[in-house]
Design a protein around this motif. Structure first.
Motif, PDB file in Angstrom:
ATOM      1  N   ASP A   7     -19.058 -66.441  14.167  1.00 14.36           N
ATOM      2  CA  ASP A   7     -19.154 -66.966  12.810  1.00 14.36           C
ATOM      3  C   ASP A   7     -18.656 -65.923  11.814  1.00 14.36           C
ATOM      4  O   ASP A   7     -19.268 -64.868  11.644  1.00 14.36           O
ATOM      5  N   LYS A   8     -17.583 -66.217  11.152  1.00 16.36           N
ATOM      6  CA  LYS A   8     -17.016 -65.304  10.170  1.00 16.36           C
ATOM      7  C   LYS A   8     -17.791 -65.392   8.863  1.00 16.36           C
ATOM      8  O   LYS A   8     -18.101 -66.480   8.389  1.00 16.36           O
ATOM      9  N   ILE A   9     -18.093 -64.241   8.272  1.00 16.11           N
ATOM     10  CA  ILE A   9     -18.774 -64.225   6.980  1.00 16.11           C
ATOM     11  C   ILE A   9     -17.802 -64.692   5.896  1.00 16.11           C
ATOM     12  O   ILE A   9     -16.714 -64.154   5.746  1.00 16.11           O
ATOM     13  N   GLU A  10     -18.231 -65.704   5.154  1.00 19.41           N
ATOM     14  CA  GLU A  10     -17.390 -66.280   4.117  1.00 19.41           C
ATOM     15  C   GLU A  10     -17.967 -66.116   2.719  1.00 19.41           C
ATOM     16  O   GLU A  10     -17.239 -66.247   1.729  1.00 19.41           O
ATOM     17  N   ALA A  11     -19.277 -65.852   2.633  1.00 20.20           N
ATOM     18  CA  ALA A  11     -19.907 -65.816   1.315  1.00 20.20           C
ATOM     19  C   ALA A  11     -21.038 -64.805   1.254  1.00 20.20           C
ATOM     20  O   ALA A  11     -21.705 -64.528   2.255  1.00 20.20           O
ATOM     21  N   PHE A  12     -21.231 -64.257   0.064  1.00 19.06           N
ATOM     22  CA  PHE A  12     -22.369 -63.395  -0.240  1.00 19.06           C
ATOM     23  C   PHE A  12     -23.202 -64.103  -1.299  1.00 19.06           C
ATOM     24  O   PHE A  12     -22.673 -64.552  -2.318  1.00 19.06           O
ATOM     25  N   ILE A  13     -24.503 -64.194  -1.051  1.00 23.95           N
ATOM     26  CA  ILE A  13     -25.408 -64.837  -2.000  1.00 23.95           C
ATOM     27  C   ILE A  13     -26.436 -63.811  -2.464  1.00 23.95           C
ATOM     28  O   ILE A  13     -27.136 -63.208  -1.653  1.00 23.95           O
ATOM     29  N   PHE A  14     -26.517 -63.618  -3.765  1.00 23.31           N
ATOM     30  CA  PHE A  14     -27.389 -62.613  -4.357  1.00 23.31           C
ATOM     31  C   PHE A  14     -28.668 -63.233  -4.917  1.00 23.31           C
ATOM     32  O   PHE A  14     -28.627 -64.310  -5.528  1.00 23.31           O
ATOM     33  N   ASP A  15     -29.777 -62.557  -4.716  1.00 17.95           N
ATOM     34  CA  ASP A  15     -30.950 -62.783  -5.542  1.00 17.95           C
ATOM     35  C   ASP A  15     -30.580 -62.245  -6.934  1.00 17.95           C
ATOM     36  O   ASP A  15     -29.552 -61.569  -7.087  1.00 17.95           O
ATOM     37  N   MET A  16     -31.392 -62.512  -7.933  1.00 24.16           N
ATOM     38  CA  MET A  16     -31.034 -62.067  -9.279  1.00 24.16           C
ATOM     39  C   MET A  16     -31.873 -60.866  -9.739  1.00 24.16           C
ATOM     40  O   MET A  16     -31.346 -59.769  -9.950  1.00 24.16           O
ATOM     41  N   ASP A  17     -33.175 -61.059  -9.908  1.00 22.57           N
ATOM     42  CA  ASP A  17     -34.034 -59.996 -10.429  1.00 22.57           C
ATOM     43  C   ASP A  17     -34.180 -58.866  -9.419  1.00 22.57           C
ATOM     44  O   ASP A  17     -34.598 -59.085  -8.290  1.00 22.57           O
ATOM     45  N   GLY A  18     -33.815 -57.667  -9.828  1.00 19.86           N
ATOM     46  CA  GLY A  18     -33.902 -56.508  -8.953  1.00 19.86           C
ATOM     47  C   GLY A  18     -32.709 -56.324  -8.041  1.00 19.86           C
ATOM     48  O   GLY A  18     -32.595 -55.293  -7.376  1.00 19.86           O
ATOM     49  N   VAL A  19     -31.811 -57.302  -8.026  1.00 23.41           N
ATOM     50  CA  VAL A  19     -30.619 -57.237  -7.174  1.00 23.41           C
ATOM     51  C   VAL A  19     -29.351 -57.182  -8.022  1.00 23.41           C
ATOM     52  O   VAL A  19     -28.414 -56.452  -7.711  1.00 23.41           O
ATOM     53  N   ILE A  20     -29.344 -57.950  -9.107  1.00 31.27           N
ATOM     54  CA  ILE A  20     -28.222 -57.922 -10.042  1.00 31.27           C
ATOM     55  C   ILE A  20     -28.621 -57.234 -11.339  1.00 31.27           C
ATOM     56  O   ILE A  20     -27.873 -56.439 -11.888  1.00 31.27           O
ATOM     57  N   ILE A  21     -29.828 -57.554 -11.818  1.00 29.09           N
ATOM     58  CA  ILE A  21     -30.315 -56.983 -13.075  1.00 29.09           C
ATOM     59  C   ILE A  21     -31.648 -56.277 -12.855  1.00 29.09           C
ATOM     60  O   ILE A  21     -32.489 -56.727 -12.071  1.00 29.09           O
ATOM     61  N   ASP A  22     -31.817 -55.164 -13.534  1.00 30.24           N
ATOM     62  CA  ASP A  22     -33.047 -54.381 -13.448  1.00 30.24           C
ATOM     63  C   ASP A  22     -34.066 -54.995 -14.410  1.00 30.24           C
ATOM     64  O   ASP A  22     -34.139 -54.616 -15.579  1.00 30.24           O
ATOM     65  N   ASN A 163     -20.030 -74.702  -0.188  1.00 34.64           N
ATOM     66  CA  ASN A 163     -19.352 -75.364   0.935  1.00 34.64           C
ATOM     67  C   ASN A 163     -19.143 -74.390   2.095  1.00 34.64           C
ATOM     68  O   ASN A 163     -18.080 -74.332   2.712  1.00 34.64           O
ATOM     69  N   VAL A 164     -20.195 -73.615   2.353  1.00 32.28           N
ATOM     70  CA  VAL A 164     -20.191 -72.633   3.437  1.00 32.28           C
ATOM     71  C   VAL A 164     -21.449 -72.845   4.278  1.00 32.28           C
ATOM     72  O   VAL A 164     -22.538 -73.045   3.742  1.00 32.28           O
ATOM     73  N   LYS A 165     -21.320 -72.788   5.589  1.00 30.33           N
ATOM     74  CA  LYS A 165     -22.477 -72.918   6.457  1.00 30.33           C
ATOM     75  C   LYS A 165     -23.406 -71.720   6.264  1.00 30.33           C
ATOM     76  O   LYS A 165     -22.935 -70.593   6.059  1.00 30.33           O
ATOM     77  N   PRO A 166     -24.718 -71.924   6.332  1.00 30.57           N
ATOM     78  CA  PRO A 166     -25.659 -70.809   6.150  1.00 30.57           C
ATOM     79  C   PRO A 166     -25.382 -69.624   7.068  1.00 30.57           C
ATOM     80  O   PRO A 166     -25.508 -68.464   6.648  1.00 30.57           O
ATOM     81  N   GLU A 167     -24.985 -69.892   8.317  1.00 34.09           N
ATOM     82  CA  GLU A 167     -24.734 -68.795   9.253  1.00 34.09           C
ATOM     83  C   GLU A 167     -23.495 -67.976   8.886  1.00 34.09           C
ATOM     84  O   GLU A 167     -23.275 -66.900   9.443  1.00 34.09           O
ATOM     85  N   ASN A 168     -22.709 -68.477   7.961  1.00 31.40           N
ATOM     86  CA  ASN A 168     -21.529 -67.740   7.485  1.00 31.40           C
ATOM     87  C   ASN A 168     -21.784 -67.042   6.153  1.00 31.40           C
ATOM     88  O   ASN A 168     -20.849 -66.609   5.479  1.00 31.40           O
ATOM     89  N   CYS A 169     -23.069 -66.948   5.784  1.00 33.35           N
ATOM     90  CA  CYS A 169     -23.452 -66.319   4.512  1.00 33.35           C
ATOM     91  C   CYS A 169     -24.260 -65.045   4.747  1.00 33.35           C
ATOM     92  O   CYS A 169     -25.008 -64.940   5.717  1.00 33.35           O
TER      93      CYS A 169
END
Length: 224
Positions: A7-22, A163-169
């Motif tokens: 399974d090729k990684i196609e996407a990165f999914i970020f949490d927001m608080d503490g991951v993108i913004i302090d 439009n990405v399978k969870p296992e590719n995230c």
């Protein structure tokens, strides 16, 4: 280490608080300001319990402990969110290295998503404040799900939008409940912790970093 699979990684999914913004202190200030004004006695011990909850869950939690009068739960919750938005607009700071990291992901062709327990109204506030809006292909808030993290719904919704399978995230999180949500969704996980103790306490991630400058694509085996 995230092992290479078919399974090729196609996407990165970020949490927001503490991951993108302090935003940890911002949330604490807003909650203290609003809840204290209606007679809620916040304690460090109980605040640690509510830290990973949605705002609706937090409001219900404090109401069960210190039921107030004259304001509805929605009014109180909205008051907290409004104060958080105000503080973010005026004082919000990005997690160190996030802008460069997201630009690298974008340049490599990965889809980029956001999955947060925070209310959806705060998502554009954060992304606009940090000038990151254009890089996100999909965003989701757990307020529109049956349940927030640690349940996987918000991650599954974001993957579907991308439009990405969870296992590719790959999901990037800073809390045990967030990591658990992503794991339940079937995603690879990266934990970003600034404390060595956090790594010990949250052993379920596939890979750990203390800052985005440590990110190494070769160690993650993401390259074909």
């Amino acid at each position: 280490m995230i092992q290479k699979t078919k399974d090729k990684i196609e996407a990165f999914i970020f949490d927001m608080d503490g991951v993108i913004i302090d935003s940890e202190e911002i949330w604490k200030r807003a909650e203290k300001e609003v809840f204290s004004s209606i007679g809620v006695k916040l304690s460090e011990e109980l605040c640690s319990v509510t830290q990973s909850m949605t705002t609706t869950e937090v409001t219900n939690f404090w109401y069960s402990k210190y039921p107030w009068k004259h304001k509805t739960l929605d009014e109180v919750e909205n008051g907290v969110v409004e104060r958080v938005a105000h503080f973010i607009k005026n004082e919000g700071q990005a997690i160190s290295g996030i802008e460069k990291f997201i630009k690298v992901l974008n340049s490599r062709g990965y889809k980029i998503g956001l999955a947060t327990n925070s209310p959806s109204v705060l998502i554009p506030v954060v992304l606009e404040k940090l000038a990151l809006t254009e890089y996100f292909d999909a965003t989701s808030s757990a307020e529109h799900e049956l349940e927030g993290k640690p349940h996987p719904f918000v991650y599954l919704t974001t993957a579907e939008k991308l439009n990405v399978k969870p296992e590719n995230c790959v999901a990037i999180e800073d809390s045990f409940s967030g990591l658990l949500a992503a794991k339940k969704a079937g995603m690879k996980t990266i934990a970003i912790f600034d404390s060595p103790n956090s790594k010990v306490e949250n052993k379920i991630a596939d890979y750990y970093i203390s800052c985005y400058n440590q990110f190494d694509f070769s160690k993650l085996n993401l390259e074909e």
